[in-house]
Write a protein that holds these residues in place. Structure first.
Motif, PDB file in Angstrom:
ATOM      1  N   HIS A 195     -42.731 -39.741   2.596  1.00  0.00           N
ATOM      2  CA  HIS A 195     -42.304 -41.017   3.185  1.00  0.00           C
ATOM      3  C   HIS A 195     -42.054 -42.055   2.092  1.00  0.00           C
ATOM      4  CE1 HIS A 195     -41.870 -44.218   6.083  1.00  0.00           C
ATOM      5  NE2 HIS A 195     -42.870 -44.884   5.523  1.00  0.00           N
ATOM      6  N   TYR A 196     -42.963 -42.152   1.123  1.00  0.00           N
ATOM      7  CA  TYR A 196     -42.782 -43.100   0.021  1.00  0.00           C
ATOM      8  C   TYR A 196     -41.536 -42.735  -0.801  1.00  0.00           C
ATOM      9  CZ  TYR A 196     -47.459 -45.034   0.897  1.00  0.00           C
ATOM     10  OH  TYR A 196     -48.555 -45.645   1.459  1.00  0.00           O
ATOM     11  N   ALA A 197     -41.303 -41.446  -1.008  1.00  0.00           N
ATOM     12  CA  ALA A 197     -40.106 -41.019  -1.732  1.00  0.00           C
ATOM     13  C   ALA A 197     -38.859 -41.518  -1.007  1.00  0.00           C
ATOM     14  CB  ALA A 197     -40.073 -39.500  -1.882  1.00  0.00           C
ATOM     15  N   SER A 198     -38.845 -41.395   0.300  1.00  0.00           N
ATOM     16  CA  SER A 198     -37.716 -41.865   1.099  1.00  0.00           C
ATOM     17  C   SER A 198     -37.517 -43.373   0.954  1.00  0.00           C
ATOM     18  CB  SER A 198     -37.942 -41.499   2.566  1.00  0.00           C
ATOM     19  OG  SER A 198     -36.955 -42.064   3.383  1.00  0.00           O
ATOM     20  N   LEU A 199     -38.608 -44.123   1.010  1.00  0.00           N
ATOM     21  CA  LEU A 199     -38.521 -45.579   0.888  1.00  0.00           C
ATOM     22  C   LEU A 199     -38.025 -46.012  -0.493  1.00  0.00           C
ATOM     23  CD1 LEU A 199     -41.817 -46.664   2.673  1.00  0.00           C
ATOM     24  CD2 LEU A 199     -39.488 -46.753   3.584  1.00  0.00           C
ATOM     25  N   LEU A 200     -38.292 -45.184  -1.501  1.00  0.00           N
ATOM     26  CA  LEU A 200     -37.868 -45.485  -2.871  1.00  0.00           C
ATOM     27  C   LEU A 200     -36.526 -44.831  -3.219  1.00  0.00           C
ATOM     28  CD1 LEU A 200     -41.337 -44.994  -4.551  1.00  0.00           C
ATOM     29  CD2 LEU A 200     -40.082 -47.163  -4.450  1.00  0.00           C
ATOM     30  N   ASN A 201     -35.907 -44.162  -2.232  1.00  0.00           N
ATOM     31  CA  ASN A 201     -34.650 -43.432  -2.444  1.00  0.00           C
ATOM     32  C   ASN A 201     -34.812 -42.425  -3.592  1.00  0.00           C
ATOM     33  OD1 ASN A 201     -31.971 -42.899  -1.654  1.00  0.00           O
ATOM     34  ND2 ASN A 201     -31.203 -44.079  -3.394  1.00  0.00           N
ATOM     35  N   THR A 202     -35.975 -41.794  -3.619  1.00  0.00           N
ATOM     36  CA  THR A 202     -36.338 -40.862  -4.671  1.00  0.00           C
ATOM     37  C   THR A 202     -36.452 -39.455  -4.101  1.00  0.00           C
ATOM     38  OG1 THR A 202     -37.599 -42.613  -5.749  1.00  0.00           O
ATOM     39  CG2 THR A 202     -38.125 -40.393  -6.405  1.00  0.00           C
ATOM     40  N   GLU A 203     -36.056 -38.472  -4.891  1.00  0.00           N
ATOM     41  CA  GLU A 203     -36.208 -37.084  -4.475  1.00  0.00           C
ATOM     42  C   GLU A 203     -37.696 -36.762  -4.335  1.00  0.00           C
ATOM     43  OE1 GLU A 203     -34.059 -34.897  -3.581  1.00  0.00           O
ATOM     44  OE2 GLU A 203     -32.163 -35.728  -4.297  1.00  0.00           O
ATOM     45  N   PRO A 204     -38.128 -36.237  -3.192  1.00  0.00           N
ATOM     46  CA  PRO A 204     -39.546 -35.902  -3.024  1.00  0.00           C
ATOM     47  C   PRO A 204     -40.056 -34.949  -4.103  1.00  0.00           C
ATOM     48  CG  PRO A 204     -38.429 -35.814  -0.915  1.00  0.00           C
ATOM     49  CD  PRO A 204     -37.363 -36.005  -1.968  1.00  0.00           C
ATOM     50  N   ASN A 205     -39.239 -33.968  -4.484  1.00  0.00           N
ATOM     51  CA  ASN A 205     -39.653 -33.020  -5.515  1.00  0.00           C
ATOM     52  C   ASN A 205     -39.952 -33.741  -6.827  1.00  0.00           C
ATOM     53  OD1 ASN A 205     -40.064 -30.259  -6.522  1.00  0.00           O
ATOM     54  ND2 ASN A 205     -38.287 -30.753  -7.801  1.00  0.00           N
ATOM     55  N   TRP A 206     -39.134 -34.715  -7.180  1.00  0.00           N
ATOM     56  CA  TRP A 206     -39.370 -35.454  -8.419  1.00  0.00           C
ATOM     57  C   TRP A 206     -40.671 -36.256  -8.319  1.00  0.00           C
ATOM     58  CZ3 TRP A 206     -40.205 -40.489  -9.673  1.00  0.00           C
ATOM     59  CH2 TRP A 206     -40.306 -40.746 -11.048  1.00  0.00           C
ATOM     60  N   LEU A 207     -40.886 -36.906  -7.183  1.00  0.00           N
ATOM     61  CA  LEU A 207     -42.109 -37.692  -7.031  1.00  0.00           C
ATOM     62  C   LEU A 207     -43.350 -36.798  -7.122  1.00  0.00           C
ATOM     63  CD1 LEU A 207     -43.170 -40.551  -6.635  1.00  0.00           C
ATOM     64  CD2 LEU A 207     -43.021 -40.205  -4.175  1.00  0.00           C
ATOM     65  N   LEU A 208     -43.254 -35.601  -6.576  1.00  0.00           N
ATOM     66  CA  LEU A 208     -44.382 -34.671  -6.605  1.00  0.00           C
ATOM     67  C   LEU A 208     -44.590 -34.020  -7.970  1.00  0.00           C
ATOM     68  CD1 LEU A 208     -43.798 -32.959  -3.174  1.00  0.00           C
ATOM     69  CD2 LEU A 208     -45.858 -34.189  -3.832  1.00  0.00           C
ATOM     70  N   THR A 209     -43.488 -33.678  -8.651  1.00  0.00           N
ATOM     71  CA  THR A 209     -43.609 -32.855  -9.857  1.00  0.00           C
ATOM     72  C   THR A 209     -43.105 -33.505 -11.135  1.00  0.00           C
ATOM     73  OG1 THR A 209     -41.419 -31.847  -9.610  1.00  0.00           O
ATOM     74  CG2 THR A 209     -43.280 -30.775  -8.448  1.00  0.00           C
ATOM     75  N   GLY A 210     -42.224 -34.503 -10.993  1.00  0.00           N
ATOM     76  CA  GLY A 210     -41.589 -35.087 -12.173  1.00  0.00           C
ATOM     77  C   GLY A 210     -40.398 -34.278 -12.641  1.00  0.00           C
ATOM     78  N   LEU A 211     -40.034 -33.238 -11.898  1.00  0.00           N
ATOM     79  CA  LEU A 211     -38.924 -32.360 -12.276  1.00  0.00           C
ATOM     80  C   LEU A 211     -37.698 -32.629 -11.423  1.00  0.00           C
ATOM     81  CD1 LEU A 211     -40.951 -29.031 -12.531  1.00  0.00           C
ATOM     82  CD2 LEU A 211     -40.282 -30.562 -14.408  1.00  0.00           C
ATOM     83  N   GLY A 212     -36.530 -32.408 -11.993  1.00  0.00           N
ATOM     84  CA  GLY A 212     -35.284 -32.570 -11.247  1.00  0.00           C
ATOM     85  C   GLY A 212     -34.782 -33.992 -11.276  1.00  0.00           C
ATOM     86  N   GLU A 213     -33.815 -34.251 -10.423  1.00  0.00           N
ATOM     87  CA  GLU A 213     -33.225 -35.582 -10.337  1.00  0.00           C
ATOM     88  C   GLU A 213     -34.229 -36.555  -9.726  1.00  0.00           C
ATOM     89  OE1 GLU A 213     -30.154 -36.544 -11.407  1.00  0.00           O
ATOM     90  OE2 GLU A 213     -29.971 -34.528 -12.234  1.00  0.00           O
ATOM     91  N   LYS A 214     -34.238 -37.757 -10.282  1.00  0.00           N
ATOM     92  CA  LYS A 214     -35.174 -38.768  -9.794  1.00  0.00           C
ATOM     93  C   LYS A 214     -34.702 -39.399  -8.490  1.00  0.00           C
ATOM     94  CE  LYS A 214     -37.644 -42.879 -11.361  1.00  0.00           C
ATOM     95  NZ  LYS A 214     -37.941 -43.718 -12.529  1.00  0.00           N
ATOM     96  N   PHE A 215     -33.484 -39.873  -8.491  1.00  0.00           N
ATOM     97  CA  PHE A 215     -32.977 -40.603  -7.329  1.00  0.00           C
ATOM     98  C   PHE A 215     -32.062 -39.736  -6.496  1.00  0.00           C
ATOM     99  CE2 PHE A 215     -34.050 -44.125 -10.220  1.00  0.00           C
ATOM    100  CZ  PHE A 215     -34.922 -44.806  -9.401  1.00  0.00           C
ATOM    101  N   ILE A 216     -32.074 -39.994  -5.205  1.00  0.00           N
ATOM    102  CA  ILE A 216     -31.188 -39.288  -4.272  1.00  0.00           C
ATOM    103  C   ILE A 216     -29.772 -39.784  -4.516  1.00  0.00           C
ATOM    104  CG2 ILE A 216     -30.590 -38.986  -1.833  1.00  0.00           C
ATOM    105  CD1 ILE A 216     -33.603 -39.348  -1.224  1.00  0.00           C
ATOM    106  N   THR A 217     -28.862 -38.846  -4.707  1.00  0.00           N
ATOM    107  CA  THR A 217     -27.463 -39.207  -4.879  1.00  0.00           C
ATOM    108  C   THR A 217     -26.708 -38.890  -3.604  1.00  0.00           C
ATOM    109  OG1 THR A 217     -27.025 -37.054  -5.882  1.00  0.00           O
ATOM    110  CG2 THR A 217     -27.462 -38.882  -7.375  1.00  0.00           C
ATOM    111  N   VAL A 218     -25.809 -39.764  -3.251  1.00  0.00           N
ATOM    112  CA  VAL A 218     -25.081 -39.612  -1.992  1.00  0.00           C
ATOM    113  C   VAL A 218     -23.728 -39.028  -2.260  1.00  0.00           C
ATOM    114  CG1 VAL A 218     -24.545 -40.743   0.178  1.00  0.00           C
ATOM    115  CG2 VAL A 218     -26.131 -41.819  -1.391  1.00  0.00           C
TER     116      VAL A 218
END
Length: 91
Positions: free
Chosen positions: A68-91
Motif C-alpha cells: 500500500h505504501y509503495a502504491s502511495l509513493l508510486n514506487t514498485e513494491p519489489n523495489w521497496l521490499l528488496t531495493g532491486l529493479g526499477e524504483k518508480f512505476i513507469t506508465v
C-alpha cells in the motif's frame, strides 16, 4: 510475514530487511518532497501515528501495508521490499 517463507535464515535477517524497507520508505518520501512522516501521512489520509511508527520501526508492517505504501509513493513494491529493479512505476 514468516521469515522462512521469504528465505531468511534468522530473525536477525528479518530485522535487517525491515530496516532496509524503512530506510527506502523514508528516503523515497523525502525525495518526493515530503519533509516529515506527518506531512506525508496527512497528505495521503493515513493515520499519522501509524505511519510514523511504521517508518520509525516501532511498529512492524505487513506485506499488505508495504505494498500500500509503495502504491502511495508510486514506487514498485519489489523495489521497496528488496531495493532491486526499477524504483518508480513507469506508465
Amino acid at each position: 510475514m514468516n521469515s522462512q517463507k521469504i528465505g531468511l535464515k534468522s530473525s536477525c535477517d528479518f530485522k535487517l530487511l525491515e530496516k532496509d524497507i524503512r530506510d527506502r520508505l523514508k528516503k523515497t518520501r523525502i525525495e518526493l518532497g515530503f519533509k516529515t512522516a506527518k506531512e506525508f501521512a496527512k497528505s495521503k489520509s493515513l493515520k499519522i501515528s501509524t505511519y510514523t511508527l511504521h517508518e520509525a520501526g516501532t511498529r512492524s508492517m505487513s506485506i499488505e501495508i508495504i505494498i500500500h505504501y509503495a502504491s502511495l509513493l508510486n514506487t514498485e513494491p519489489n523495489w521497496l521490499l528488496t531495493g532491486l529493479g526499477e524504483k518508480f512505476i513507469t506508465v
